[in-house]
Design a protein around this motif. Sequence first.
Motif, short mmCIF file in Angstrom:
data_model
loop_
_atom_site.label_atom_id
_atom_site.label_comp_id
_atom_site.label_asym_id
_atom_site.label_seq_id
_atom_site.Cartn_x
_atom_site.Cartn_y
_atom_site.Cartn_z
N VAL A 1 0.81 -1.22 0.00
CA VAL A 1 0.00 0.00 0.00
C VAL A 1 0.84 1.26 0.00
N THR B 1 -1.58 4.09 -2.47
CA THR B 1 -2.87 3.79 -1.86
C THR B 1 -2.99 4.40 -0.47
N HIS C 1 -5.39 7.42 0.74
CA HIS C 1 -6.57 6.98 1.49
C HIS C 1 -6.33 6.81 2.99
N ALA D 1 -9.83 1.63 0.65
CA ALA D 1 -8.90 1.30 -0.43
C ALA D 1 -7.63 0.67 0.13
N THR D 2 -7.18 1.14 1.30
CA THR D 2 -5.97 0.61 1.92
C THR D 2 -6.21 -0.78 2.49
N HIS E 1 -6.83 -3.32 -0.37
CA HIS E 1 -5.96 -3.32 -1.54
C HIS E 1 -5.62 -4.72 -2.00
N TYR F 1 -8.55 -6.16 -3.71
CA TYR F 1 -8.70 -5.53 -5.02
C TYR F 1 -7.82 -6.20 -6.07
N PRO G 1 -3.83 3.34 -8.04
CA PRO G 1 -4.34 4.31 -7.06
C PRO G 1 -4.46 5.71 -7.69
N PHE H 1 -9.82 2.31 -10.11
CA PHE H 1 -9.41 2.00 -8.74
C PHE H 1 -10.30 2.71 -7.73
N GLU H 2 -10.52 4.00 -7.95
CA GLU H 2 -11.27 4.79 -6.98
C GLU H 2 -12.74 4.36 -6.94
N ALA I 1 -12.94 1.19 -4.95
CA ALA I 1 -12.78 1.48 -3.53
C ALA I 1 -14.06 2.06 -2.93
#
Length: 429
Positions: free
Chosen positions: A222, A226, A230, A236-237, A240, A243, A376, A381-382, A385
């Motif tokens: 991360v 990331t 975040h 998101a962290t 991760h 993801y 990120p 990605f966003e 998240a």
Amino acid sequence: MHQAAPRTLRFGANYTPTRGWFHHWLDFDLDEVGADLDSIAALGLDHIRVFPLWPVFQPNRTLIRPRAVEQLVALADAAAERGLDVNVDGLQGHLSSFDFLPAWTGTWHRRGIFTDPEVVAGQEEYLHTLAAALADRPNFLGMTIGNEINQFSDAPHPDPDRITPAQAARWLERMLAACERGAPGRLHLHAEYDAAWYRGGHPFTPAQAARLGGATAVHSWVFNGTAQRHGRTGAATEHHAAYLIELSKAWASDPRRPVWLQEVGAPAPLIPPDHAVRFAEATVAAALDCPDLWGVTWWCSHDVSRELADFPELEYGLGLLTNDRRTKPVGAAVARIAGDWRGREHRPAVRSTALALDAGGTATDGAAPGRAACAPGGAFFEAWAVLAARGVRPAVVLEEHAGDPARLAGRGITEVLRVHDVIRPPSPS
């Protein structure tokens, strides 16, 4: 509808020797190794990932040192005595910011490590030799070609051997075939750092990662932007790793292909030591909520000794155990999780909602020139998240597969969202 086959999850650690770090191969001491392995086994883990140093094992293209290979086998046997299975990374390659390439690939002998016929033949023989030496050991899981060796193929490496995706694929296929010849039927795979998933134009591609070898490996760190964006507790962290697991499935041809979370750790100061337990618990819980997970292998087993110089600061404190083999709070947390899952089947609920990814190219060529959207800060990605923060449990599907009922049904996907469904573009002023 796809229902993941039940699996028995694997929990392990990337083995970082306490005496001399990976330089321990120069002064191999089986008693010290045994003490390290005792402390790993005491956590209730079931496997380790082991890292021979390529220049130590193959200092000349036609010399693979028999004594070094014997020491690797002795380490594997010592692990077996403690109930630990062993995966071996062959081409080191790159470890914790240091590069280890044999002299016969550099300076006056400089030649591409992915394309030069003699270098590739030497690599092939080396991987075959290691695999064959371990082929009769019941606790030998298989080979990983090398540790994040894709970093040698592209920026930001200061001196890359640039190749095309086609050349990367041919090299991977040849290396995997060498491992298979040496130890038929074992779990042989390759592992890249996240440029394969996030960097447009990178020659190692998501399709290669998700289709070549016996499993897909993901390495979740991360510090890649990331946690900076975040924070240490952001969805998101904490998601991760999950993801990356789900992202990999978008390119997989086999909907049941196993995914191995082969590296994950709590890097300070973005994840402070007093937050490492929460981060580990949240990260592993999110990963365990992903179908088809093979297992989790923490980076790393033991802290790096402060007697060794020039490591990035974060590398010194990533262990489950201290450098004198005492269990850290994060080690106790991972041990608790492993204990809770021992003997249980892993059968998480199907992820029925998917976010469609348009990374450019086609699923067939796998080039994914638009991979930056997956990194990120990227729109995809966003959006993923945001969904994770809402508790949606999103899967990922390529846009060109989003209208394929059979493919969606094979994965149990009943709803497909697009980025604009999640993150609305700003209205014109």
